[in-house]
Design a protein around this motif. Structure first.
Motif, PDB file in Angstrom:
ATOM      1  N   ARG A 129     -33.167 -13.178   5.341  1.00  0.00           N
ATOM      2  CA  ARG A 129     -34.212 -12.772   4.397  1.00  0.00           C
ATOM      3  C   ARG A 129     -33.554 -12.291   3.112  1.00  0.00           C
ATOM      4  O   ARG A 129     -32.349 -12.060   3.065  1.00  0.00           O
ATOM      5  CB  ARG A 129     -35.048 -11.659   5.004  1.00  0.00           C
ATOM      6  N   VAL A 130     -34.371 -12.118   2.078  1.00  0.00           N
ATOM      7  CA  VAL A 130     -33.864 -11.658   0.782  1.00  0.00           C
ATOM      8  C   VAL A 130     -33.108 -10.347   0.973  1.00  0.00           C
ATOM      9  O   VAL A 130     -33.580  -9.431   1.651  1.00  0.00           O
ATOM     10  CB  VAL A 130     -35.014 -11.485  -0.226  1.00  0.00           C
ATOM     11  N   GLY A 131     -31.912 -10.277   0.386  1.00  0.00           N
ATOM     12  CA  GLY A 131     -31.080  -9.085   0.459  1.00  0.00           C
ATOM     13  C   GLY A 131     -30.116  -9.088   1.640  1.00  0.00           C
ATOM     14  O   GLY A 131     -29.170  -8.315   1.653  1.00  0.00           O
ATOM     15  N   GLU A 132     -30.328  -9.931   2.620  1.00  0.00           N
ATOM     16  CA  GLU A 132     -29.420  -9.977   3.769  1.00  0.00           C
ATOM     17  C   GLU A 132     -28.182 -10.781   3.402  1.00  0.00           C
ATOM     18  O   GLU A 132     -28.206 -11.633   2.523  1.00  0.00           O
ATOM     19  CB  GLU A 132     -30.135 -10.567   4.988  1.00  0.00           C
ATOM     20  N   ARG A 133     -27.080 -10.470   4.107  1.00  0.00           N
ATOM     21  CA  ARG A 133     -25.793 -11.075   3.767  1.00  0.00           C
ATOM     22  C   ARG A 133     -25.167 -11.756   4.974  1.00  0.00           C
ATOM     23  O   ARG A 133     -25.497 -11.461   6.116  1.00  0.00           O
ATOM     24  CB  ARG A 133     -24.828 -10.000   3.262  1.00  0.00           C
ATOM     25  N   LEU A 134     -24.229 -12.651   4.657  1.00  0.00           N
ATOM     26  CA  LEU A 134     -23.382 -13.295   5.654  1.00  0.00           C
ATOM     27  C   LEU A 134     -21.934 -13.062   5.240  1.00  0.00           C
ATOM     28  O   LEU A 134     -21.612 -13.093   4.056  1.00  0.00           O
ATOM     29  CB  LEU A 134     -23.623 -14.812   5.685  1.00  0.00           C
ATOM     30  N   PHE A 135     -21.071 -12.852   6.205  1.00  0.00           N
ATOM     31  CA  PHE A 135     -19.650 -12.708   5.922  1.00  0.00           C
ATOM     32  C   PHE A 135     -18.917 -13.930   6.453  1.00  0.00           C
ATOM     33  O   PHE A 135     -19.117 -14.342   7.592  1.00  0.00           O
ATOM     34  CB  PHE A 135     -19.086 -11.449   6.596  1.00  0.00           C
ATOM     35  N   ILE A 154     -21.846 -13.888   1.421  1.00  0.00           N
ATOM     36  CA  ILE A 154     -22.986 -14.677   0.944  1.00  0.00           C
ATOM     37  C   ILE A 154     -24.211 -13.787   1.019  1.00  0.00           C
ATOM     38  O   ILE A 154     -24.510 -13.233   2.079  1.00  0.00           O
ATOM     39  CB  ILE A 154     -23.215 -15.932   1.825  1.00  0.00           C
ATOM     40  N   THR A 155     -24.914 -13.638  -0.111  1.00  0.00           N
ATOM     41  CA  THR A 155     -26.109 -12.795  -0.158  1.00  0.00           C
ATOM     42  C   THR A 155     -27.304 -13.650  -0.544  1.00  0.00           C
ATOM     43  O   THR A 155     -27.232 -14.436  -1.502  1.00  0.00           O
ATOM     44  CB  THR A 155     -25.943 -11.664  -1.196  1.00  0.00           C
ATOM     45  N   ILE A 156     -28.418 -13.505   0.181  1.00  0.00           N
ATOM     46  CA  ILE A 156     -29.656 -14.209  -0.167  1.00  0.00           C
ATOM     47  C   ILE A 156     -30.310 -13.410  -1.285  1.00  0.00           C
ATOM     48  O   ILE A 156     -30.699 -12.257  -1.105  1.00  0.00           O
ATOM     49  CB  ILE A 156     -30.598 -14.328   1.055  1.00  0.00           C
ATOM     50  N   ILE A 157     -30.455 -14.023  -2.440  1.00  0.00           N
ATOM     51  CA  ILE A 157     -30.987 -13.343  -3.619  1.00  0.00           C
ATOM     52  C   ILE A 157     -32.504 -13.505  -3.718  1.00  0.00           C
ATOM     53  O   ILE A 157     -33.224 -12.546  -3.968  1.00  0.00           O
ATOM     54  CB  ILE A 157     -30.334 -13.894  -4.910  1.00  0.00           C
ATOM     55  N   ASP A 158     -32.989 -14.745  -3.522  1.00  0.00           N
ATOM     56  CA  ASP A 158     -34.408 -15.014  -3.703  1.00  0.00           C
ATOM     57  C   ASP A 158     -34.787 -16.240  -2.878  1.00  0.00           C
ATOM     58  O   ASP A 158     -33.985 -17.163  -2.728  1.00  0.00           O
ATOM     59  CB  ASP A 158     -34.693 -15.276  -5.193  1.00  0.00           C
TER      60      ASP A 158
END
Length: 117
Positions: A7-13, A20-24
């Motif tokens: 979801r928006v704001g969640e990240r992957l390493f 990697i961050t979901i921006i929108d």
């Protein structure tokens, strides 16, 4: 391929230094932020594929393409060498100067420091 839901704001390493961050999220696409070291190349697939295709085309170019490129390069300026005119000696101004090194007799000997002086 690993498939994840974010979801928006969640990240992957990825490894220890890529985030990697979901921006929108929109109906027509997802905006993703990528934080990676400078030495890690991040390229969109369409750019990577286009560069790859151009490299293949450049490697298969024939000699006519090379000749066209040579025609685009500016012509080097001709070098001008001044040669003395036959039958004339070089003038005093252009002749190399002849100097002699000073003789050893004209150079005063270095003063030696005498112990206890």
């Amino acid at each position: 391929m690993l498939v994840l839901s974010r979801r928006v704001g969640e990240r992957l390493f990825i490894g220890n230094d890529i985030v990697i961050t979901i921006i929108d999220v929109r109906s027509d696409g997802v905006r993703v932020g990528i934080d990676a070291p400078r030495e890690i190349r991040v390229t969109r697939a369409e750019i990577f594929e286009a560069v790859e295709q151009h490299n293949v085309e450049a490697a298969s170019a024939d000699d006519s393409a090379l000749e066209k490129l040579r025609g685009l390069a500016p012509k080097p300026a001709p070098t001008q060498k001044s040669a003395p005119t036959q039958g004339t000696a070089p003038s005093q101004e252009t002749a190399p100067s002849q100097t002699t090194a000073p003789s050893q007799a004209s150079v005063p000997p270095p003063e030696a420091d005498a112990p206890g002086a």
